[in-house]
Design an enzyme around this catalytic site. Structure first.
Site, PDB file in Angstrom:
ATOM      1  N   SER A 130     -22.908 -65.000 121.978  1.00 30.07           N
ATOM      2  CA  SER A 130     -24.344 -65.021 122.223  1.00 30.07           C
ATOM      3  C   SER A 130     -25.083 -65.271 120.919  1.00 30.07           C
ATOM      4  CB  SER A 130     -24.800 -63.698 122.845  1.00 30.07           C
ATOM      5  OG  SER A 130     -26.159 -63.762 123.228  1.00 30.07           O
ATOM      6  N   ASP A 131     -26.262 -65.848 121.034  1.00 26.01           N
ATOM      7  CA  ASP A 131     -27.100 -66.066 119.857  1.00 26.01           C
ATOM      8  C   ASP A 131     -28.550 -66.071 120.287  1.00 26.01           C
ATOM      9  OD1 ASP A 131     -26.795 -66.795 116.867  1.00 26.01           O
ATOM     10  OD2 ASP A 131     -28.397 -68.099 117.589  1.00 26.01           O
ATOM     11  N   GLN A 132     -29.413 -65.657 119.380  1.00 24.36           N
ATOM     12  CA  GLN A 132     -30.847 -65.627 119.663  1.00 24.36           C
ATOM     13  C   GLN A 132     -31.619 -66.269 118.514  1.00 24.36           C
ATOM     14  OE1 GLN A 132     -33.379 -61.892 119.508  1.00 24.36           O
ATOM     15  NE2 GLN A 132     -33.383 -62.274 121.710  1.00 24.36           N
TER      16      GLN A 132
END
Length: 196
Positions: free
Chosen positions: A72-74
């Site tokens: 995941s990445d934001q």
């Protein structure tokens, strides 16, 4: 409690993502993905978040091909400009000064990969966040209290950062914290993991 047919791995050392994934009551390991998070030239925030989420899942899946791996990445999206983790007090101050009174879209991507079955999916959850017109004193007080230097855009909504905001609009309530669990559950089911 579910029984897993394959090991489940979270390809992230983020304590926020670890806490969120723990809500699903599934046994999982945590493995650091060791991925360069530098944006490509002119890379849009959505594309950056998706590329990094997939790269993290793939990097860990290469080491654990039988496992189902979550990456995941934001990225905070301020009018098309990606804002990542500030890392320092000065950069966090600058980010929040730029975001005051603005609507920022937090682009949170999640990817699920299993090399042995050929499964690979990535989804993006966008969260619109309206920031209040913050004073410099409010920004300084918030940063000293929370020290959110490991959060994209310096906004830690699950803590005192909620006081910086006027409104949040999204369809996956955990996306802003860093792991959109509705999308994650959907992909885990598609990958063959029973949640209930």
């Amino acid at each position: 409690m579910s029984t897993l047919s394959r090991p489940l791995i979270l390809g992230s050392t983020s304590r926020y993502r670890h806490e969120l994934l723990s809500r699903l009551q599934l046994p999982f390991e945590v493995v650091s993905p060791h991925v360069d998070e530098t944006p490509l030239p002119h890379e849009a925030p959505q594309a950056l978040a998706c590329r990094l989420a997939l790269a993290k899942a793939q990097a860990v899946a290469t080491l654990h091909p039988e496992a189902v791996v979550i990456g995941s990445d934001q990225v905070a999206d301020l009018a098309g400009e990606p804002l990542g983790k500030p890392g320092t007090h000065q950069r966090a101050t600058q980010q929040l000064q730029r975001m005051r009174g603005q609507t920022v879209v937090f682009q949170t991507a999640v990817a699920v990969v299993c090399l042995s079955t050929g499964f690979e999916q990535c989804e993006l959850a966008s969260v619109e966040v309206k920031f209040r017109d913050l004073s410099d004193a409010e920004i300084e007080a918030y940063l000293l209290a929370e020290q959110p230097y490991d959060c994209a855009g310096s906004a830690k909504s699950e803590g005192l950062g909620i006081s910086l905001l006027d409104a949040i609009h999204n369809d996956d309530p955990t996306a802003l914290v860093g792991l959109p669990l509705i999308r994650t559950c959907r992909m885990l089911r598609a990958a063959g993991i029973q949640l209930l």
